[in-house]
Design a protein around this motif. Structure first.
Motif, PDB file in Angstrom:
ATOM      1  N   ARG A 196      -3.818   0.900  11.392  1.00 55.51           N
ATOM      2  CA  ARG A 196      -4.322   1.872  10.423  1.00 55.51           C
ATOM      3  C   ARG A 196      -3.150   2.634   9.833  1.00 55.51           C
ATOM      4  O   ARG A 196      -2.275   3.107  10.558  1.00 55.51           O
ATOM      5  CB  ARG A 196      -5.292   2.833  11.096  1.00 55.51           C
ATOM      6  CG  ARG A 196      -5.894   3.883  10.177  1.00 55.51           C
ATOM      7  CD  ARG A 196      -6.803   4.811  10.973  1.00 55.51           C
ATOM      8  NE  ARG A 196      -7.861   4.066  11.631  1.00 55.51           N
ATOM      9  CZ  ARG A 196      -8.607   4.548  12.612  1.00 55.51           C
ATOM     10  NH1 ARG A 196      -8.388   5.776  13.063  1.00 55.51           N
ATOM     11  NH2 ARG A 196      -9.550   3.804  13.159  1.00 55.51           N
ATOM     12  N   ILE A 232      -4.758  -2.381  -4.517  1.00 60.59           N
ATOM     13  CA  ILE A 232      -4.712  -2.106  -3.081  1.00 60.59           C
ATOM     14  C   ILE A 232      -5.983  -2.601  -2.414  1.00 60.59           C
ATOM     15  O   ILE A 232      -5.944  -3.263  -1.365  1.00 60.59           O
ATOM     16  CB  ILE A 232      -4.516  -0.595  -2.836  1.00 60.59           C
ATOM     17  CG1 ILE A 232      -3.097  -0.180  -3.212  1.00 60.59           C
ATOM     18  CG2 ILE A 232      -4.807  -0.243  -1.378  1.00 60.59           C
ATOM     19  CD1 ILE A 232      -2.829   1.302  -3.087  1.00 60.59           C
ATOM     20  N   ARG A 233      -7.135  -2.255  -2.993  1.00 65.03           N
ATOM     21  CA  ARG A 233      -8.410  -2.686  -2.405  1.00 65.03           C
ATOM     22  C   ARG A 233      -8.477  -4.204  -2.303  1.00 65.03           C
ATOM     23  O   ARG A 233      -8.944  -4.744  -1.292  1.00 65.03           O
ATOM     24  CB  ARG A 233      -9.570  -2.151  -3.233  1.00 65.03           C
ATOM     25  CG  ARG A 233      -9.793  -0.655  -3.097  1.00 65.03           C
ATOM     26  CD  ARG A 233     -11.109  -0.240  -3.704  1.00 65.03           C
ATOM     27  NE  ARG A 233     -11.313   1.203  -3.629  1.00 65.03           N
ATOM     28  CZ  ARG A 233     -11.777   1.824  -2.547  1.00 65.03           C
ATOM     29  NH1 ARG A 233     -12.095   1.139  -1.473  1.00 65.03           N
ATOM     30  NH2 ARG A 233     -11.950   3.135  -2.548  1.00 65.03           N
ATOM     31  N   VAL A 281      -6.108  -5.578   0.474  1.00 67.20           N
ATOM     32  CA  VAL A 281      -6.610  -5.254   1.814  1.00 67.20           C
ATOM     33  C   VAL A 281      -7.857  -6.065   2.124  1.00 67.20           C
ATOM     34  O   VAL A 281      -8.014  -6.598   3.235  1.00 67.20           O
ATOM     35  CB  VAL A 281      -6.879  -3.747   1.923  1.00 67.20           C
ATOM     36  CG1 VAL A 281      -7.564  -3.422   3.242  1.00 67.20           C
ATOM     37  CG2 VAL A 281      -5.579  -2.967   1.804  1.00 67.20           C
ATOM     38  N   THR A 318     -10.236  -2.738   5.469  1.00 71.18           N
ATOM     39  CA  THR A 318     -11.071  -1.731   4.806  1.00 71.18           C
ATOM     40  C   THR A 318     -10.178  -0.677   4.165  1.00 71.18           C
ATOM     41  O   THR A 318      -9.072  -0.392   4.643  1.00 71.18           O
ATOM     42  CB  THR A 318     -12.024  -1.057   5.796  1.00 71.18           C
ATOM     43  OG1 THR A 318     -11.253  -0.446   6.859  1.00 71.18           O
ATOM     44  CG2 THR A 318     -12.983  -2.066   6.405  1.00 71.18           C
ATOM     45  N   THR A 319     -10.691  -0.081   3.086  1.00 71.01           N
ATOM     46  CA  THR A 319      -9.963   0.940   2.339  1.00 71.01           C
ATOM     47  C   THR A 319     -10.860   2.139   2.107  1.00 71.01           C
ATOM     48  O   THR A 319     -12.012   1.984   1.704  1.00 71.01           O
ATOM     49  CB  THR A 319      -9.487   0.392   0.982  1.00 71.01           C
ATOM     50  OG1 THR A 319      -8.718  -0.799   1.190  1.00 71.01           O
ATOM     51  CG2 THR A 319      -8.635   1.416   0.254  1.00 71.01           C
ATOM     52  N   VAL A 339       0.835  -1.204   0.000  1.00 73.82           N
ATOM     53  CA  VAL A 339       0.000   0.000   0.000  1.00 73.82           C
ATOM     54  C   VAL A 339       0.870   1.254   0.000  1.00 73.82           C
ATOM     55  O   VAL A 339       0.670   2.174  -0.812  1.00 73.82           O
ATOM     56  CB  VAL A 339      -0.945  -0.003   1.217  1.00 73.82           C
ATOM     57  CG1 VAL A 339      -1.611   1.359   1.383  1.00 73.82           C
ATOM     58  CG2 VAL A 339      -1.992  -1.092   1.080  1.00 73.82           C
ATOM     59  N   VAL A 397      -6.143   2.955   5.091  1.00 74.69           N
ATOM     60  CA  VAL A 397      -6.274   1.499   5.105  1.00 74.69           C
ATOM     61  C   VAL A 397      -6.245   1.029   6.553  1.00 74.69           C
ATOM     62  O   VAL A 397      -5.410   1.480   7.334  1.00 74.69           O
ATOM     63  CB  VAL A 397      -5.165   0.833   4.291  1.00 74.69           C
ATOM     64  CG1 VAL A 397      -5.117  -0.664   4.534  1.00 74.69           C
ATOM     65  CG2 VAL A 397      -5.347   1.110   2.799  1.00 74.69           C
TER      66      VAL A 397
END
Length: 394
Positions: free
Chosen positions: A341, A363-364, A367, A373-374, A312, A388
């Motif tokens: 986070r 990235i999504r 994760v 969560t993004t 990320v 993130v």
């Protein structure tokens, strides 16, 4: 007197909540008529095209009441609906089978009765409170100083408003089974995304090995073979080819190291997440402010979490360097309630989107595969912010 004035202010706020619900009750009463009529005409196929629009209006109406009751309770009331997408037939089918819609429809008659009932009760109690307070004032002028009776009645308005808001929350909040179904759907989607991401990663590695490393090894083998043939006849040529083969070996090793770094960067193993992020920051090309205290306490995160976070940060800093025009960025880590986070921000031009090649979709997926969560925002003019959150178990 300060205590009494505070009570009076809260009682007025509670009463406003109750009285402002009377239009809601009127709308709910109309909904009690419109929804059954819409279902009837939909079943008769006459009004089927209008049913999704009726459902959308019902969702907006219930959503308004969720916001109103949530503000009263100090906590948001969630909603859970099936998306009304697809062909006209699909939209009608989804509107008819959505449990959240039928939960809203069930709320309508209860809202009609309860909102009017609580509002009417508050309307009756206010004259009583004023009358009792007036009587108390007469008594005080007569020379006694009793506890103001109004102070005993004012909390009733707060209790009525809270009861109405809680009743709304109970009726409109998604059921446990619906939340479980949504969770299963989210996990299924994240698993599918993880598998797609994994497959794409395998295809990329295979392509890099086939088109890059394998081609280099074939050229290296041919060069060494030619050098062997020239050792006896032309030693100088053989030596030159062997030197070129040595350079080819170095290039091949560099390519292999590059492929390995994309699977699990060795810098994570050697330096940990904090050290790996510092390496990325050094090569970012712009000043990057960091807060790494949350990942410097000596307790290593799970390897999969470290790799995802590294990816990320690396992807965000690469995008910032190539596309944002930013002059400053920041990478901040915090830990809370068993999660890590990371927030990456920059002061660039903004306007970034999840279009092809941006890396944001990757990235999504990474994760989501770890149940994280993004959140991504990039308004025109900036700033751009990637947030993130990943569960880390402690």
């Amino acid at each position: 007197m300060g205590y009494l004035s505070g009570r009076l202010r809260r009682a007025r706020q509670a009463s406003w909540y109750l009285f402002s619900g009377l239009p809601v009750a009127m709308g709910a009463f109309l909904g009690c008529v419109a929804v059954p009529a819409g279902v009837f005409f939909t079943v008769c196929l006459i009004g089927a095209p209008a049913w999704p629009e009726i459902v959308r209006a019902l969702r907006r109406f219930a959503g308004h009441e969720r916001v109103r009751a949530g503000a009263r309770l100090g906590e948001p009331i969630g909603e859970l609906y099936l998306p009304l997408d697809g062909s006209p037939g699909d939209r009608v089918r989804l509107a008819l089978t959505d449990p959240g819609t039928w939960r809203d429809a069930l709320w309508l008659p209860f809202a009609t009765v309860s909102v009017i009932g609580f509002g009417a009760l508050a309307l009756v109690l206010w004259p009583v409170a004023l009358l009792v307070d007036g009587t108390a004032a007469v008594v005080r002028r007569a020379g006694s100083t009793p506890q103001p009776p109004r102070a005993l009645l004012l909390p009733v308005f707060e209790a009525l408003a809270d009861a109405q808001a809680r009743w709304t929350a109970v009726l409109l909040r998604p059921s446990a089974s619906a939340r479980l179904g949504q969770r299963v759907a989210e996990l299924s989607e994240s698993r599918a995304g993880a598998m797609e991401s994994h497959s794409a990663e395998l295809r990329r590695i295979e392509r890099d090995l086939h088109d890059g490393v394998q081609a280099q090894l074939v050229a290296l083998s041919m060069r060494v073979g030619l050098a062997r043939q020239q050792v006896g006849r032309d030693p100088d040529t053989a030596a030159r080819w062997l030197a070129e083969a040595q350079e080819e070996i170095d290039a091949t090793l560099a390519a292999l190291r590059g492929i390995v770094r994309t699977v699990h960067p060795p810098v994570l193993t050697d330096r940990g997440l904090a050290g790996a992020v510092r390496t990325l920051v050094v090569s970012a090309g712009i000043p990057v402010e960091t807060n790494l205290s949350a990942v410097e306490n000596g307790h290593r995160l799970p390897a999969a979490v470290e790799a995802a976070v590294y990816f990320v940060v690396a992807e965000c800093l690469t995008n910032i360097r190539k596309h944002s025009g930013a002059t400053h960025a920041s990478v901040r880590f915090t830990r809370a309630a068993g999660s890590l986070r990371v927030v990456v921000t920059d002061n660039g031009r903004g306007g970034a989107g999840e279009y092809g090649g941006s890396g944001l979709l990757g990235i999504r997926r990474r994760v989501a595969a770890l149940d994280g969560t993004t959140e991504f925002t990039s308004p025109a003019g900036g700033p751009t912010r990637m947030r993130v959150e990943l569960p880390c178990g402690f």
